[in-house]
Design an enzyme around this catalytic site. Structure first.
Site, PDB file in Angstrom:
ATOM      1  N   LYS A  36       0.105 -16.314  15.896  1.00  0.00           N
ATOM      2  CA  LYS A  36      -0.455 -15.520  16.978  1.00  0.00           C
ATOM      3  C   LYS A  36       0.609 -15.153  18.007  1.00  0.00           C
ATOM      4  O   LYS A  36       0.378 -15.181  19.213  1.00  0.00           O
ATOM      5  CB  LYS A  36      -1.600 -16.263  17.642  1.00  0.00           C
ATOM      6  CG  LYS A  36      -2.649 -16.730  16.646  1.00  0.00           C
ATOM      7  CD  LYS A  36      -4.025 -16.642  17.185  1.00  0.00           C
ATOM      8  CE  LYS A  36      -5.070 -17.096  16.199  1.00  0.00           C
ATOM      9  NZ  LYS A  36      -5.275 -16.223  15.103  1.00  0.00           N
ATOM     10  N   CYS A  37       1.748 -14.752  17.531  1.00  0.00           N
ATOM     11  CA  CYS A  37       2.910 -14.455  18.364  1.00  0.00           C
ATOM     12  C   CYS A  37       3.246 -12.968  18.236  1.00  0.00           C
ATOM     13  O   CYS A  37       2.983 -12.356  17.199  1.00  0.00           O
ATOM     14  CB  CYS A  37       4.084 -15.321  17.877  1.00  0.00           C
ATOM     15  SG  CYS A  37       5.656 -15.028  18.694  1.00  0.00           S
TER      16      CYS A  37
END
Length: 162
Positions: A36-37
């Protein structure tokens, strides 16, 4: 530990291990990852590197970590979905691990001693290129994409170095 080949990692599937000794005399790319970057799309570039150079012996190993910004909060199944289904990752992915500080896994302590203070990951998608002798050859921050000339030039260098 004197070479990267001395390390083993639990695999993401929880049933097997990734024995870096199996890659002896081959270059290895190690990357700390997160699902989730903003840099997560680099999985595509990493997969391309592995698809292109893996035939010549380059190993790529992803190591998910939740150490930065809570960007890998999920379990193995959700990490696997991101890697395999969303990005088509075919290279080995380890179990989620700590990569910074006192809780870092031994591999990342070793990488820090090899590369010095500045090589310690300060965010997701730090990339570590290991030469055929099992030593750190170069490291890159997340700002350097796997498709950049600077990065691929180093991959070429370790691939040709015998």
């Amino acid at each position: 530990m004197t070479a990267v080949y001395d390390f083993t990692l639990p695999a993401l599937d929880g049933r097997s291990t990734i024995d870096l000794g199996a890659y002896r005399d081959k270059p290895i790319l190690i990357v700390n990852t997160a699902s989730k970057c903003g840099f997560t799309p680099q999985y595509e570039g990493l997969q391309h590197i592995w698809s292109h150079y893996g035939k010549g012996g380059l190993a790529v190993v992803g190591i998910p970590s939740n150490d930065f910004g809570n960007q890998e909060p999920g379990d193995a199944a959700s990490i696997g979905e991101t890697c395999y289904r969303n990005y088509g990752v075919g290279f080995p992915v380890a179990e989620k691990a700590h990569v910074k500080g006192a809780d870092a896994i031994p591999l990342f302590h070793w990488l820090a001693t090899q590369g010095g203070f500045l090589s310690r990951p300060r965010w997701n998608f730090y990339k570590y290129i290991i030469n055929r002798q099992g030593k750190l050859s170069a490291w890159f921050t997340p700002l350097t994409s796997p498709g950049s000339q600077r990065f691929t030039r180093e991959i070429h260098r370790v691939m040709l170095d015998r």
